[in-house]
Design an enzyme around this catalytic site. Structure first.
Site, PDB file in Angstrom:
ATOM      1  N   ALA A 132      26.910  51.268   8.522  1.00  0.00           N
ATOM      2  CA  ALA A 132      26.313  51.411   9.628  1.00  0.00           C
ATOM      3  C   ALA A 132      26.260  49.977  10.495  1.00  0.00           C
ATOM      4  CB  ALA A 132      25.056  51.957   9.651  1.00  0.00           C
ATOM      5  N   SER A 133      25.558  50.065  11.649  1.00  0.00           N
ATOM      6  CA  SER A 133      25.681  48.762  12.391  1.00  0.00           C
ATOM      7  C   SER A 133      24.839  47.714  11.840  1.00  0.00           C
ATOM      8  CB  SER A 133      25.007  48.946  13.666  1.00  0.00           C
ATOM      9  OG  SER A 133      23.848  49.501  13.634  1.00  0.00           O
ATOM     10  N   GLN A 136      25.502  48.459   5.079  1.00  0.00           N
ATOM     11  CA  GLN A 136      26.265  49.504   4.393  1.00  0.00           C
ATOM     12  C   GLN A 136      25.923  49.615   2.775  1.00  0.00           C
ATOM     13  OE1 GLN A 136      30.173  47.812   4.982  1.00  0.00           O
ATOM     14  NE2 GLN A 136      30.428  47.005   2.813  1.00  0.00           N
ATOM     15  N   ASP A 286      13.289  60.345  10.860  1.00  0.00           N
ATOM     16  CA  ASP A 286      14.751  60.508  10.798  1.00  0.00           C
ATOM     17  C   ASP A 286      15.147  61.681  10.027  1.00  0.00           C
ATOM     18  OD1 ASP A 286      17.342  60.702  11.967  1.00  0.00           O
ATOM     19  OD2 ASP A 286      18.158  59.136  10.966  1.00  0.00           O
TER      20      ASP A 286
END
Length: 555
Positions: A132-133, A136, A286
């Site tokens: 991901a941004s 990882q 989330d």
């Protein structure tokens, strides 16, 4: 401007805005002169301006990189701040990026954990499970035999994000100084809230603590799990967690093959989540299927605690009141709850808000509970907040999106289940708990503490008021409506005084005439007894004044 040292990044941001048709924003903020940008940047035709504004906003955020993508993802949960057309586009923002090289993974682990990968781990997969941004994830095994996952933060991502956050803070302050709408929506507060949240995601120690807090709370409840944190292998930039071997909550085939009934698991998932939200006030922000696993023993495991929502006791109580009013189709209750929950402007038209709520209620008229979506209902009323400029708490916006996600999972696996119907036992339980002696005593004690602080602060506040009054710094602000109201009140006071004075005068005159007639006999004026004439004149004056006051409507 504090961020002028980031001049190159400023130019990138401004050029991106102009390229996507937001040159007017740059001009409104005065950045054209500050950054000495070439005029041709503003004068060349830009077909991008013909695209929908939501598409252009999304493209700007995508082009500007991870910090701005994160900002867009946060704003996608805020229908009280943005219209649906932009929210829809922001929901398409993706956080998937290519993984960074293995050599950099080794280097970061060496710096953070103080040893080489081979010294610390029995095995370590070079290929990441996910990227991901911000970081990882790699699969690994400790020397002691435990299977783990290791999340490693991207190199230099902290510096990039810090730079962007400083620039965002500068631009927010500039916007509030120049734009009325930015001041109204308190853009600086929004950026500060986002900055705090994103810095929390950069700190893996915070994520680890969130996971432990979650695990401790559910340790005694059974059938709910969270991965164990290995603190000796965890820092701000590296987090090592227990590897949980399970299937995703939306993998129906794998669950049935393992002997689980999806309907029961989804029912338990909704129950656990309502418990997190309404009872504990600390919930997973989330809960998409990738973050919820079903373990071999049937336990539900939550993972990735980077985004957590928090609801205070007061906010949980107001949320219950709002949901109860929505389910009961109580328009006044809904309006009162929205006003109590949100940050309301001085110009709120409460009657217009009530009309809009009544119109929205038609959407849910005669719908059975099973067909009412909690997440959608919350979002509908957040959109009302946008229309009436009522800013709602960010955690409630996170909750609304989380409910939509969970209800989407439930709709696929167990269409007959309803989070709204499952809410009813929680509502009854919480309402009963509110009136338990211990809760009432605690509430009374907290209020006494607040009043005690108010009492202790009163001398200092009163002294400050007197000082301001003495120095002539005490100001009163009155708008036109306030002045008219004040005049109306003064008219009423004056009329009542006049009425009282006339009554008093009438009484004095009549008393004098009666006393005089008893001493010297009845006086006569033009053949008419003076007492009768005086009574008639005073009565005419009294009724004329009374008629004038009543006609003015200011008595």
């Amino acid at each position: 401007m504090k961020g002028i040292r980031h001049l190159h990044r400023y130019r990138e941001i401004v050029t991106c805005l102009v390229r996507n048709g937001f040159g007017f924003v740059v001009e409104e903020l005065g950045l054209f002169g500050m950054l000495s940008l070439p005029k041709k940047l503003f004068t060349r035709p830009r077909p991008e301006e013909e695209r929908a504004i939501g598409v252009r906003v999304r493209r700007v955020l995508e082009e500007l990189g991870p910090t701005f993508i994160k900002l867009g993802q946060m704003l996608s949960t805020r229908p009280d701040l943005l219209p649906d057309s932009i929210i829809k586009e922001l929901n398409q923002l993706q956080d998937q990026v290519p993984p960074f090289p293995w050599d950099e993974v080794r280097e970061i682990i060496g710096v953070e954990l103080g040893g080489q990968v081979e010294e610390l781990f029995a095995s370590f997969s070079r290929e990441p499970l996910a990227a991901a941004s911000i970081g990882q994830v790699h699969r690994a095994r400790l020397k002691t035999g435990e299977e783990v996952v290791v999340k490693v933060q991207r190199p230099r991502i902290g510096t990039v994000i810090e730079t962007d956050l400083e620039i965002m803070a500068d631009l927010a302050a500039l916007a509030e100084a120049r734009l009325e709408i930015a001041r109204y929506y308190r853009v600086r507060d929004i950026v500060e809230e986002f900055s705090r949240s994103l810095k929390g995601e950069l700190n893996y120690l915070l994520e680890a603590r969130n996971g432990e807090r979650f695990a401790v709370h559910y340790a005694r409840k059974g059938k709910v799990a969270a991965p164990r944190v290995f603190w000796d292998f965890t820092t701000k930039r590296v987090i090592t967690l227990e590897y949980l071997d399970g299937v995703k909550i939306n993998d129906t085939a794998a669950m049935r093959q393992a002997g689980f009934k999806p309907e029961k698991l989804v029912s338990r998932l909704l129950e656990v989540y309502l418990q997190q939200v309404l009872v504990v006030g600390f919930f997973h922000g989330d809960p998409h299927p990738g973050n919820i696993l079903v373990l071999p023993d049937g336990a539900l495991a939550f993972t990735d605690f980077g985004l957590m929502g928090r609801l205070s006791r007061r906010l949980r109580r107001e949320l219950i009141s709002l949901l109860t009013a929505i389910i009961g189709r109580n328009t006044r209750g809904i309006v009162s709850s929205i006003v109590r929950i949100g940050r309301v402007g001085e110009d709120l038209d409460r009657e217009a808000l009530q009309r809009d709520v009544e119109e929205l209620q038609e959407k849910y008229f005669d719908l059975p509970l099973e067909q009412i979506s909690l997440g959608e209902a919350l979002y509908d009323f957040f959109r009302l907040g946008y229309r009436h400029r009522i800013q709602l708490p960010a955690d409630l916006a996170i909750l609304g999106k989380a409910f939509l996600t969970l209800e989407g999972v439930a709709g696929e696996l167990a269409p007959r289940l309803s989070a709204t119907r499952m809410l009813l036992p929680f509502r009854a339980k919480l309402l009963r708990a509110r009136f338990e002696p211990r809760e009432l005593a605690g509430s009374l004690w907290r209020q006494l503490g607040e009043y005690g602080e108010l009492f202790l602060d009163f001398p200092r506040e009163f002294r400050d008021l007197l000082v301001a009054l003495k120095r002539g710094r005490l100001r009163f602000e009155l708008d036109d409506a306030d002045i008219k109201l004040l005049i109306r009140h003064l008219d009423r006071i004056g009329n009542r005084l006049s009425f009282s004075i006339v009554l008093l005068s009438f009484s004095i005159i009549m008393t004098g005439l009666i006393i005089g007639s008893s001493l010297v006999g009845q006086p006569v004026l033009f053949g008419v007894p003076a007492i009768g004439a005086g009574f008639a004149i005073a009565a005419l004056m009294f009724f004329w004044l009374l008629f004038s006051i009543i006609r003015s409507g200011r008595f």
